[in-house]
Motif scaffolding. Sequence first.
Motif, PDB file in Angstrom:
ATOM      1  N   GLY A  26      80.979  31.064  82.603  1.00 52.92           N
ATOM      2  CA  GLY A  26      80.827  31.933  83.768  1.00 52.92           C
ATOM      3  C   GLY A  26      82.086  32.005  84.603  1.00 52.92           C
ATOM      4  O   GLY A  26      82.822  31.023  84.730  1.00 52.92           O
ATOM      5  N   LEU A  27      82.334  33.176  85.159  1.00 50.54           N
ATOM      6  CA  LEU A  27      83.459  33.407  86.054  1.00 50.54           C
ATOM      7  C   LEU A  27      82.952  34.102  87.309  1.00 50.54           C
ATOM      8  O   LEU A  27      82.209  35.090  87.222  1.00 50.54           O
ATOM      9  CB  LEU A  27      84.520  34.289  85.380  1.00 50.54           C
ATOM     10  N   ALA A  28      83.341  33.598  88.472  1.00 58.67           N
ATOM     11  CA  ALA A  28      82.964  34.222  89.745  1.00 58.67           C
ATOM     12  C   ALA A  28      84.224  34.704  90.447  1.00 58.67           C
ATOM     13  O   ALA A  28      85.193  33.955  90.584  1.00 58.67           O
ATOM     14  CB  ALA A  28      82.216  33.227  90.635  1.00 58.67           C
ATOM     15  N   LEU A  31      84.119  40.132  93.715  1.00 55.64           N
ATOM     16  CA  LEU A  31      83.166  41.243  93.625  1.00 55.64           C
ATOM     17  C   LEU A  31      81.880  40.884  92.888  1.00 55.64           C
ATOM     18  O   LEU A  31      80.974  41.701  92.790  1.00 55.64           O
ATOM     19  CB  LEU A  31      83.826  42.448  92.926  1.00 55.64           C
ATOM     20  N   GLY A  32      81.792  39.667  92.383  1.00 57.61           N
ATOM     21  CA  GLY A  32      80.584  39.271  91.662  1.00 57.61           C
ATOM     22  C   GLY A  32      80.882  38.246  90.597  1.00 57.61           C
ATOM     23  O   GLY A  32      81.791  37.431  90.745  1.00 57.61           O
ATOM     24  N   GLU A  33      80.135  38.315  89.495  1.00 60.84           N
ATOM     25  CA  GLU A  33      80.228  37.290  88.467  1.00 60.84           C
ATOM     26  C   GLU A  33      80.107  37.897  87.061  1.00 60.84           C
ATOM     27  O   GLU A  33      79.462  38.927  86.875  1.00 60.84           O
ATOM     28  CB  GLU A  33      79.116  36.247  88.626  1.00 60.84           C
ATOM     29  N   VAL A  34      80.730  37.224  86.108  1.00 62.38           N
ATOM     30  CA  VAL A  34      80.586  37.551  84.687  1.00 62.38           C
ATOM     31  C   VAL A  34      80.054  36.308  83.990  1.00 62.38           C
ATOM     32  O   VAL A  34      80.636  35.228  84.100  1.00 62.38           O
ATOM     33  CB  VAL A  34      81.927  37.964  84.047  1.00 62.38           C
ATOM     34  N   LEU A  35      78.939  36.446  83.271  1.00 60.56           N
ATOM     35  CA  LEU A  35      78.321  35.337  82.546  1.00 60.56           C
ATOM     36  C   LEU A  35      78.257  35.691  81.072  1.00 60.56           C
ATOM     37  O   LEU A  35      77.696  36.730  80.703  1.00 60.56           O
ATOM     38  CB  LEU A  35      76.917  35.062  83.080  1.00 60.56           C
ATOM     39  N   ILE A  36      78.835  34.837  80.233  1.00 59.60           N
ATOM     40  CA  ILE A  36      78.816  35.054  78.784  1.00 59.60           C
ATOM     41  C   ILE A  36      77.824  34.070  78.181  1.00 59.60           C
ATOM     42  O   ILE A  36      77.987  32.848  78.307  1.00 59.60           O
ATOM     43  CB  ILE A  36      80.208  34.842  78.175  1.00 59.60           C
ATOM     44  N   LEU A  37      76.805  34.586  77.534  1.00 61.25           N
ATOM     45  CA  LEU A  37      75.712  33.768  76.992  1.00 61.25           C
ATOM     46  C   LEU A  37      75.784  33.706  75.481  1.00 61.25           C
ATOM     47  O   LEU A  37      75.792  34.737  74.803  1.00 61.25           O
ATOM     48  CB  LEU A  37      74.358  34.351  77.419  1.00 61.25           C
ATOM     49  N   PRO A  55      69.711  39.766  92.398  1.00 61.12           N
ATOM     50  CA  PRO A  55      69.445  39.370  93.791  1.00 61.12           C
ATOM     51  C   PRO A  55      70.230  38.142  94.249  1.00 61.12           C
ATOM     52  O   PRO A  55      70.425  37.943  95.450  1.00 61.12           O
ATOM     53  CB  PRO A  55      67.934  39.095  93.805  1.00 61.12           C
ATOM     54  N   ASP A  56      70.679  37.319  93.302  1.00 60.75           N
ATOM     55  CA  ASP A  56      71.414  36.110  93.651  1.00 60.75           C
ATOM     56  C   ASP A  56      72.923  36.260  93.486  1.00 60.75           C
ATOM     57  O   ASP A  56      73.666  35.310  93.719  1.00 60.75           O
ATOM     58  CB  ASP A  56      70.924  34.941  92.798  1.00 60.75           C
ATOM     59  N   SER A  57      73.367  37.439  93.103  1.00 61.80           N
ATOM     60  CA  SER A  57      74.798  37.687  92.947  1.00 61.80           C
ATOM     61  C   SER A  57      75.443  37.944  94.306  1.00 61.80           C
ATOM     62  O   SER A  57      74.798  38.430  95.233  1.00 61.80           O
ATOM     63  CB  SER A  57      75.031  38.893  92.036  1.00 61.80           C
ATOM     64  N   ILE A  58      76.736  37.628  94.429  1.00 63.60           N
ATOM     65  CA  ILE A  58      77.452  37.952  95.670  1.00 63.60           C
ATOM     66  C   ILE A  58      77.896  39.408  95.685  1.00 63.60           C
ATOM     67  O   ILE A  58      78.382  39.900  96.705  1.00 63.60           O
ATOM     68  CB  ILE A  58      78.680  37.047  95.859  1.00 63.60           C
ATOM     69  N   GLY A  59      77.744  40.084  94.538  1.00 65.37           N
ATOM     70  CA  GLY A  59      78.127  41.491  94.450  1.00 65.37           C
ATOM     71  C   GLY A  59      77.436  42.138  93.273  1.00 65.37           C
ATOM     72  O   GLY A  59      76.342  42.667  93.373  1.00 65.37           O
ATOM     73  N   ASN A  60      78.078  42.039  92.122  1.00 62.98           N
ATOM     74  CA  ASN A  60      77.491  42.578  90.901  1.00 62.98           C
ATOM     75  C   ASN A  60      77.637  41.541  89.797  1.00 62.98           C
ATOM     76  O   ASN A  60      78.716  41.000  89.573  1.00 62.98           O
ATOM     77  CB  ASN A  60      78.207  43.863  90.487  1.00 62.98           C
ATOM     78  N   ARG A 190      83.472  28.468  93.855  1.00 63.30           N
ATOM     79  CA  ARG A 190      84.338  29.453  94.513  1.00 63.30           C
ATOM     80  C   ARG A 190      84.287  29.295  96.032  1.00 63.30           C
ATOM     81  O   ARG A 190      85.317  29.387  96.713  1.00 63.30           O
ATOM     82  CB  ARG A 190      83.950  30.876  94.112  1.00 63.30           C
ATOM     83  N   GLU A 191      83.120  29.064  96.583  1.00 65.76           N
ATOM     84  CA  GLU A 191      83.009  28.883  98.031  1.00 65.76           C
ATOM     85  C   GLU A 191      83.771  27.647  98.499  1.00 65.76           C
ATOM     86  O   GLU A 191      84.408  27.662  99.555  1.00 65.76           O
ATOM     87  CB  GLU A 191      81.542  28.788  98.439  1.00 65.76           C
ATOM     88  N   LEU A 192      83.722  26.577  97.715  1.00 67.41           N
ATOM     89  CA  LEU A 192      84.477  25.372  98.078  1.00 67.41           C
ATOM     90  C   LEU A 192      85.977  25.611  97.976  1.00 67.41           C
ATOM     91  O   LEU A 192      86.753  25.105  98.796  1.00 67.41           O
ATOM     92  CB  LEU A 192      84.065  24.201  97.190  1.00 67.41           C
ATOM     93  N   ALA A 193      86.399  26.382  96.977  1.00 68.42           N
ATOM     94  CA  ALA A 193      87.820  26.714  96.855  1.00 68.42           C
ATOM     95  C   ALA A 193      88.287  27.526  98.054  1.00 68.42           C
ATOM     96  O   ALA A 193      89.383  27.305  98.590  1.00 68.42           O
ATOM     97  CB  ALA A 193      88.067  27.481  95.555  1.00 68.42           C
ATOM     98  N   ILE A 194      87.469  28.471  98.494  1.00 65.33           N
ATOM     99  CA  ILE A 194      87.812  29.272  99.671  1.00 65.33           C
ATOM    100  C   ILE A 194      87.876  28.395 100.911  1.00 65.33           C
ATOM    101  O   ILE A 194      88.784  28.531 101.747  1.00 65.33           O
ATOM    102  CB  ILE A 194      86.792  30.418  99.844  1.00 65.33           C
ATOM    103  N   LEU A 195      86.919  27.473 101.030  1.00 69.55           N
ATOM    104  CA  LEU A 195      86.927  26.543 102.161  1.00 69.55           C
ATOM    105  C   LEU A 195      88.200  25.700 102.146  1.00 69.55           C
ATOM    106  O   LEU A 195      88.848  25.506 103.185  1.00 69.55           O
ATOM    107  CB  LEU A 195      85.691  25.643 102.089  1.00 69.55           C
ATOM    108  N   GLY A 196      88.571  25.197 100.975  1.00 73.39           N
ATOM    109  CA  GLY A 196      89.788  24.424 100.864  1.00 73.39           C
ATOM    110  C   GLY A 196      91.016  25.217 101.242  1.00 73.39           C
ATOM    111  O   GLY A 196      91.957  24.688 101.850  1.00 73.39           O
TER     112      GLY A 196
END
Length: 215
Positions: A26-28, A31-37, A55-60, A190-196
């Motif tokens: 997964g990559l966030a 604009l959102g996230e890409v998940l490879i399954l 509904p749980d995405s930050i974008g798409n 990603r949120e922790l990286a932004i906080l840092g």
Amino acid sequence: MGSLDPIAFDIETSGLDDSAVLTVAGLAHSLGEVLILNTDGRTANSGKLENALQPDSIGNVEVLLADDEEALLGILHRIAHDRLDDDKHYLTAYNGEVWNGGFDLPFVRTACIKHSIDWPFPEIAYADVFSFIDRFDTNNEKGLVEVYDGLIGKESCDPFIDSGAAVEAFKTEDWESLLLHNLSDIQRTRELAILGGKYVPRSDFQMKNLNPPNK
């Protein structure tokens, strides 16, 4: 870091033994996230999964399906080359690769060797969230979930208590729960990286280039 935007990366695997394979990558991004399954040749519906996760995405959120580990790595390689810009982005993970170990990037390297696939992240900078998390008071907590809950504390979409449940979800084809777990981890990272990036000195990010010297 600085003007670079973090791209959070996280993987799931079928276990920790020698036969384990990548099940999700997964990559966030902003604009959102890409998940490879990796479906392991089984049935999954990417459209239905995207609708369930949206509904749980930050974008798409985008769900891409692969029949096996080799195909997953091929998609990851294409996504990294087409969408990651070393002038705009840096890659990050939580204990993905640190000076004395890590999990995600070493696992991906070994899988790439097994399938004779080129390293998917040439030239892009990398900084591990785990390398600077001790610059915050986390009450000696080191796990991603515990650190995130202590510093940010937003409700997560994670359906699991620990990553071990993701192994069982892969076996039972519980794709939605497996992907939600990965989605929650890349969002937390990603949120922790932004906080840092707002509070931690630049030198403590220990940023490096992931380009192998003989590429």
